[in-house]
Design an enzyme around this catalytic site. Structure first.
Site, PDB file in Angstrom:
ATOM      1  N   SER A  29       0.802  -1.227   0.000  1.00  0.00           N
ATOM      2  CA  SER A  29       0.000   0.000   0.000  1.00  0.00           C
ATOM      3  C   SER A  29       0.834   1.276   0.000  1.00  0.00           C
ATOM      4  CB  SER A  29      -0.955   0.019   1.198  1.00  0.00           C
ATOM      5  OG  SER A  29      -0.242   0.174   2.417  1.00  0.00           O
ATOM      6  N   LYS A  60       0.713   4.614   6.992  1.00  0.00           N
ATOM      7  CA  LYS A  60       0.231   5.425   5.872  1.00  0.00           C
ATOM      8  C   LYS A  60       0.897   6.798   5.965  1.00  0.00           C
ATOM      9  CE  LYS A  60      -2.872   2.218   4.851  1.00  0.00           C
ATOM     10  NZ  LYS A  60      -2.731   1.336   3.674  1.00  0.00           N
TER      11      LYS A  60
END
Length: 278
Positions: free
Chosen positions: A42, A119
């Site tokens: 990701s 993230k």
């Protein structure tokens, strides 16, 4: 009798040594640095599957999320940070707290599952955030984008979970070149980093998200292959991340292995050792 006493003392000394070693390791991990393996794609190409790093816990101060979790599914061990420090949960504050900067790569506890995620911080408290045709808009203004070429990798299973990469250049056979469009994104404030595009999909166009006070909007750099704040946590996404859920900032890759195990030395990525994370 003396030998038995000596033997008993030796065992006790070993137990004490192990106990103090574990105590020191626990304090170190709680207060300073937490090891973290990258399990998914990701955050490509900033972080690759198999990257190993230490998360700087001093960067944002301390909350209940700073307590370590010990999860070893193979033996049924699942000790969550909330099991140890849950008494400090709920007020969305931190001891010696410091706000993350926009563009930081941060590890945080998922607001529902409690698992650690990594993230990039793109939305600050009070911001409005929206994706329009694959372009991030913050407070109604599109971020700056520049051509970054392509990101190429081998189409093969990656990491211990043997995940296969998604490719923009269509179905790619085993061992072929899997490509994605790469762009350089500049956030308000000047932070720059690479982002990847795979396809046009629903996450490229979203409603306007208004980030609440004391919360942050997180996104993966591999934009079409990331479960992040674009999806509410009540339906499996991340949603807005509370300040107290931040664990720390990722500053540098320490070690990297492309294989199923870090012991497979022939899969080590020496060029990523001690690489700075932007």
């Amino acid at each position: 009798m003396a030998s038995e006493t000596k033997k008993g003392g030796g065992i006790w000394d070993t137990i004490k040594t192990v106990f103090y070693a574990l105590l020191i390791a626990g304090v170190f991990r709680t207060l300073f640095f937490q090891p973290f393996w990258i399990p998914s794609g990701s955050m490509k190409d900033t972080l690759l599957i198999g990257d190993f790093l230490f998360v700087n816990k001093m960067a944002y101060g301390y909350s209940y999320a700073s307590c370590p979790s010990v999860i070893i599914p193979s033996i049924g061990l699942d000790i969550d940070a909330a099991d140890i420090c849950g008494w400090a949960d709920g007020d969305n504050t931190r001891l010696f707290g410091s706000e993350p900067a926009r563009g930081d790569v941060a590890v945080f506890r998922h607001p529902v599952s409690g698992r650690d995620f990594i993230k990039r911080v793109v939305g600050m408290p009070g911001d409005s955030v929206q994706m329009r045709n694959g372009v991030l808009h913050i407070n109604g203004t599109p971020v700056q984008l520049a051509d970054g070429g392509t990101f190429d990798e081998i189409a093969e299973p990656q990491g211990p979970q043997r995940l296969r990469p998604r490719c923009e250049n269509g179905p790619v056979g085993e061992g072929g070149t899997c490509s994605k469009t790469r762009q350089i994104e500049t956030l308000p404030g000047g932070s720059t980093h690479a982002i990847l595009n795979i396809a046009t999909q629903s996450s490229d166009n979203t409603p306007v998200y208004q980030v609440p006070e004391g919360h942050y909007f997180m996104m993966g750099d591999n934009r079409d292959n990331s479960s992040d704040s674009r999806v509410p946590n009540i339906v499996g996404g991340v949603g807005f991340v509370p300040f107290e859920n931040l664990v720390g900032r990722a500053d540098r890759v320490v070690f990297s292995s492309a294989g199923r195990s870090m012991l497979f030395f022939w899969t080590w990525r020496g060029d990523r050792f001690f690489e700075k994370i932007d």
